[in-house]
Scaffold this active site. Structure first.
Site, PDB file in Angstrom:
ATOM      1  N   HIS A 269       0.823  -1.227  -0.055  1.00 55.61           N
ATOM      2  CA  HIS A 269      -0.060   0.107  -0.103  1.00 55.61           C
ATOM      3  C   HIS A 269       0.869   1.421   0.181  1.00 55.61           C
ATOM      4  CE1 HIS A 269      -3.548  -2.540   0.950  1.00 55.61           C
ATOM      5  NE2 HIS A 269      -4.335  -1.151   0.582  1.00 55.61           N
TER       6      HIS A 269
ATOM      7  N   LYS B  17      -9.675  -8.006   7.900  1.00 56.80           N
ATOM      8  CA  LYS B  17     -10.623  -8.493   9.044  1.00 56.80           C
ATOM      9  C   LYS B  17     -10.606  -7.032   9.844  1.00 56.80           C
ATOM     10  CE  LYS B  17      -6.330 -10.139  11.575  1.00 56.80           C
ATOM     11  NZ  LYS B  17      -5.786  -9.949  12.918  1.00 56.80           N
TER      12      LYS B  17
HETATM   13  S1  SF4 Z   1      -5.563 -15.597  14.364  1.00 53.82           S
HETATM   14 FE1  SF4 Z   1      -4.135 -14.584  15.243  1.00 53.82          FE
HETATM   15  S2  SF4 Z   1      -2.269 -14.632  14.311  1.00 53.82           S
HETATM   16 FE2  SF4 Z   1      -3.791 -14.985  12.963  1.00 53.82          FE
HETATM   17  S3  SF4 Z   1      -4.394 -13.286  11.949  1.00 53.82           S
HETATM   18 FE3  SF4 Z   1      -5.566 -13.195  13.762  1.00 53.82          FE
HETATM   19  S4  SF4 Z   1      -4.335 -12.258  15.139  1.00 53.82           S
HETATM   20 FE4  SF4 Z   1      -3.051 -12.534  13.734  1.00 53.82          FE
END
Ligand code: SF4
Lengths: 283, 167
Positions: B38, B103
């Site tokens: 980015h 996310k």
């Molecule tokens: S599960 Fe844990 S290690 Fe995997 S992306 Fe999410 S925060 Fe990061």
């Protein structure tokens, strides 16, 4: 005094196998807790999320695909008995050898840069690990090993609270941290909490607290009760698994505490995600 | 829960079917880009250069895959925290970026910009790489291989699961 000699190869093999294991297996209590939550969940979207987390735990070892693409920083708490000698390289060097080899053999993502600010080039092999060593009475080496991902680590927090703060003030700080983390830390979480010590000891306590197996309680009854109260209140925040709401925001809370200065009450919250990858080895 | 099978690039008629909380199964091409990619893209935008990747109508997955083991089509795949990309997102939306997959929550400014530009932000589950990797048909390094996991990869996906978070 009898001195026990431990060959470096023994340590290397144990660390290599440990990394391999945790790459594909979270804390053994994660899956049953997710299944319980699924049994009690009525919302279709949240059921879908919980099913996905459970499926992933089943698929990971079968497909030799890491639980999470972020296999993180390798963190090791080492207790070295004062009556043992390692024949070979220093412990940290051995751990880094095992880490490099496992990263290459298991195709782990290279996630570590050489310098935080001026040279963010990748070390390409996930080294260096972060190793905390303590000399203890005895002739064994105990290693607590974790893969710590960046997303959850980024949402961790440390606050130098007033010495007059009470229990609920501490809980409120923790709740604030969890809500701010939201879905970014991949809940359901495990919280490692350090209370007391000084600035750096408090952060270390929080990290080491994370490495207690899920379901174990503090040996001090006041702190054991506090762990349970925090867990209950965190699960009432409504963040839920992957931030989709519901009452499974955390899987467990562990506290470690230490004496502190009359002027201080440090509190650190180290956040771990549902991909809670850790193991304890005794050599 | 409503489930939509979506073919990328996202067309208008599919766009108007999406509501927050719906599940989507994505098929087609997505490009991975994390912080470092980015930063490079925005540096090019700021100096007025042509981007080496056409973002118009395309999808970006905030993801740094692990290396592909021999005999497999891809390594471990999964989203990283989207909010770290918030400072770069609005200029990319102006270039026509249509779908973002990652996310966690976005800033209020990004939230509004996504809605105004008729784009969509999809939330993908974090920490389920073994599951998501099953939806990958192919993975190739597309741009800036020197960035390693942070390079832009071109993924062809089939029924990649995600949830509509902003539309
Ligand atoms: S599960 Fe844990 S290690 Fe995997 S992306 Fe999410 S925060 Fe990061």
């Amino acid at each position: 005094m009898n001195i026990r000699h431990i060959n470096e190869q023994v340590i290397y093999d144990a660390v290599y196998e440990a990394i391999k294991h945790i790459t594909y297996h979270p804390d053994p209590a994660v899956e049953p807790l997710l299944r319980d939550a699924l049994d009690n969940e009525c919302d279709e979207l949240r059921q879908d999320v919980l099913c996905s987390l459970i499926n992933n735990i089943e698929l990971s070892p079968d497909s030799s695909t890491p639980l999470c693409q972020d296999t993180g920083t390798l963190v090791v708490f080492a207790k070295i008995g004062n009556r043992c000698v390692i024949d070979g390289k220093p412990l940290e060097t051995i751990i880094n050898y095992a880490l490099r080899m496992a990263s290459s053999d298991l195709y782990l993502r290279a996630s570590i840069v050489r310098d935080p600010l001026f040279n963010r080039t990748n070390t390409s092999d996930n080294s260096p690990s972060i190793v905390h060593t303590r000399i203890v009475e005895g002739s064994k080496i105990i290693l607590k090993i974790a893969q710590k991902g960046g997303g959850a680590e980024n949402m961790s927090n440390l606050r130098m609270m007033l010495p007059t703060c009470n229990r609920q003030d501490i809980i409120d700080f923790i709740l604030e941290t969890v809500v701010e983390a939201g879905a970014k830390a991949c809940p359901p979480l495990v919280l490692g909490i350090g209370i007391g010590g000084n600035y750096e000891q408090c952060a270390l306590l929080a990290k080491e607290a994370l490495l207690s197996p899920i379901g174990t309680r503090s040996s001090n009854s006041d702190y054991a009760q506090l762990e349970q109260d925090i867990l209950m209140q965190v699960n009432n925040t409504g963040v839920g698994a992957q931030g989709m709401g519901g009452n499974l925001t955390a899987l467990d809370v562990h506290i470690l505490h230490a004496p502190c200065h009359i002027a201080s009450l440090p509190v650190a919250v180290n956040i771990q995600c549902h991909a809670h990858r850790h193991i304890e080895l005794e050599i | 829960m409503i489930i939509h099978r979506i073919q990328l690039p996202l067309n208008d008629s599919d766009y108007y079917k999406l509501s927050i909380g719906d599940k989507v199964l994505l098929s087609g091409t997505v490009y991975t880009a994390r912080d470092a990619a980015h930063k490079k893209l925005i540096a090019l935008v700021e100096e007025g250069s042509l981007l080496p990747i056409d973002l118009s109508n395309n999808a970006i997955f905030y993801c740094g895959p692990s290396p592909t083991p021999s005999g497999k089509v891809c390594g471990a795949i999964g989203p990283t925290t989207s909010s770290r990309m918030d400072i770069y997102t609005i200029p990319l939306l102006e270039l026509g970026l249509k779908v973002m997959i990652g996310k966690g929550e976005r800033s209020i400014e990004v939230y509004r910009a996504i809605q105004e530009d008729k784009a969509v932000y999809l939330s993908c589950l974090g920490g389920v790489s073994a599951l998501l990797s099953q939806s990958i048909v192919s993975c190739e390094t597309f741009l800036w291989p020197e960035l390693g996991a942070e390079a832009i990869h071109r993924l062809i996906v089939k029924d990649l699961p995600a949830y509509v978070a902003i539309v």
